[in-house]
Scaffold this active site. Structure first.
Site, mmCIF file in Angstrom:
data_model
loop_
_atom_site.group_PDB
_atom_site.id
_atom_site.type_symbol
_atom_site.label_atom_id
_atom_site.label_comp_id
_atom_site.label_asym_id
_atom_site.label_seq_id
_atom_site.Cartn_x
_atom_site.Cartn_y
_atom_site.Cartn_z
ATOM 1 N NE ARG A 23 42.712 9.479 -11.069
ATOM 2 C CZ ARG A 23 42.147 10.439 -10.337
ATOM 3 N NH1 ARG A 23 42.246 11.711 -10.739
ATOM 4 N NH2 ARG A 23 41.474 10.145 -9.243
ATOM 5 C CE1 TYR A 71 48.804 6.032 -2.362
ATOM 6 C CE2 TYR A 71 46.727 7.208 -2.140
ATOM 7 C CZ TYR A 71 47.656 6.554 -2.922
ATOM 8 O OH TYR A 71 47.439 6.411 -4.275
ATOM 9 C CG HIS A 96 41.506 10.010 -3.874
ATOM 10 N ND1 HIS A 96 42.475 9.609 -2.966
ATOM 11 C CD2 HIS A 96 41.883 9.481 -5.070
ATOM 12 C CE1 HIS A 96 43.399 8.880 -3.592
ATOM 13 N NE2 HIS A 96 43.050 8.792 -4.860
ATOM 14 N NE ARG A 109 46.076 9.013 -8.299
ATOM 15 C CZ ARG A 109 45.423 10.164 -8.154
ATOM 16 N NH1 ARG A 109 45.992 11.292 -8.554
ATOM 17 N NH2 ARG A 109 44.224 10.196 -7.599
ATOM 18 C CE LYS A 116 39.674 7.725 -12.143
ATOM 19 N NZ LYS A 116 39.539 6.493 -11.343
ATOM 20 C CG HIS A 137 47.936 4.808 -10.673
ATOM 21 N ND1 HIS A 137 47.283 5.787 -11.393
ATOM 22 C CD2 HIS A 137 47.117 4.517 -9.633
ATOM 23 C CE1 HIS A 137 46.122 6.055 -10.821
ATOM 24 N NE2 HIS A 137 46.001 5.305 -9.751
#
Length: 315
Positions: free
Chosen positions: A166, A296, A287, A264, A190, A261
């Site tokens: 990111r 995806y 994730h 990404r 994150k 993004h």
């Protein structure tokens, strides 16, 4: 739109100010940051989402968290649709509300969360924009000597695509995080979760050239531990990264809707097309849930269908 809430009738007690949703927002945000380990960017997004809900609720005379029932929530969702917001944006608003009311249940403020009964928009219809490998090459070649820091900009673009990181993760990288001899970088994602991301030869070469030729000039007046910096040595922000991606995507002919993004998404889709396993891709992207990564597989299936329709003689 459901009817607006009426003020309490004569002789009916008004709702306690302590039960107004606004009273719980700051403690909730502190809970997200301190106990759930969410990033400052995520917490800030939750703040915006809840503020918009509260402002809408004030207009609808929703004065207490006990007033928030399915009728109120349906009205809020309808107001979001009336603004032509994307399904992903509406879903994020609902996630913020669900988290907020789960917190209120945890604190004993409300007995149960009505928000759990509200279905989120169907996100399977949303497929992220993906660049072709040829367009990625055009984008990486877009920085030129007419630009102020072409080596830095190319290194940022190459790193975004090579790792699927990111923009905020690239912005926060330190020089010591880049292990170019071993072809990997440390990345803080994150929830302050650290992961290792691999670098391809293109990214390694681009970062090496930047570190050797441009970065020493940028930090001559202000020493910095950050990998990517501005002219004055300050760390490159995620907004800066967003702006440079936009600049070069337009220049390369990829369009104005390309963002960090997008790179990404392109990384993930190309990895999947190359045979990467979904669990491995989940780790690479950082994730928390495999369901996020599975979108995806839909992108790749959509791409294959498009190729089939184009190339098959009966397509």
């Amino acid at each position: 739109m459901p009817p607006r809430r009426r003020p309490p009738a004569a002789g009916q007690a008004a709702a306690s100010p302590a039960l107004h949703p606004e009273q719980y927002v700051q403690p909730f945000l502190h809970y997200l940051e301190a106990e759930c380990g969410m990033s400052l960017n995520t917490v800030a997004a939750y703040r915006v989402d809840l503020t918009q809900f509260i402002e809408w609720g004030q207009a609808e005379r929703v004065v207490s968290v006990l007033d928030v029932d399915l009728n109120v929530l349906a009205g809020f969702v309808e107001s979001l649709h009336a603004r032509d917001l994307k399904a992903t944006t509406i879903a994020r608003r609902l996630v913020a509300l669900k988290m907020f009311f789960r917190y209120l249940v945890l604190e004993g403020v409300v007995a149960e969360s009505t928000v759990e009964l509200l279905s989120s928009p169907k996100l399977w219809r949303y497929l992220p924009t993906v660049l072709s490998p040829e367009n990625v090459d055009k984008l990486l070649d877009a920085p030129g000597w007419a630009d102020q820091f072409p080596l830095r900009d190319r290194a940022v673009l190459a790193l975004l695509y090579a790792t699927g990181c990111r923009a905020s993760e690239v912005s926060g990288m330190r020089v010591t995080d880049a292990k170019l001899e071993q072809n990997f970088c440390r990345c803080l994602g994150k929830g302050n979760k650290e992961r290792i991301v691999s670098l391809n030869p293109v990214a390694v070469e681009a970062i090496q050239k930047y570190l050797t030729r441009e970065r020493p000039l940028q930090v001559r007046l202000r020493d910095s531990e950050y990998l990517f910096v501005t002219r004055t040595g300050r760390p490159l922000t995620r907004i800066n990264i967003w702006q440079l991606v936009k600049k070069y995507s337009i220049r390369s002919g990829c369009g104005a809707k390309i963002s960090p993004h997008t790179l990404r998404h392109s990384f993930a889709t190309h990895m999947l097309a190359g045979g990467a396993e979904i669990r491995a891709l989940q780790e690479m992207l950082g994730h928390a849930s495999i369901r996020t990564t599975q979108i995806y597989t839909q992108v790749e299936h959509s791409r294959l269908k498009a190729i089939h329709a184009k190339c098959h003689p009966r397509g």
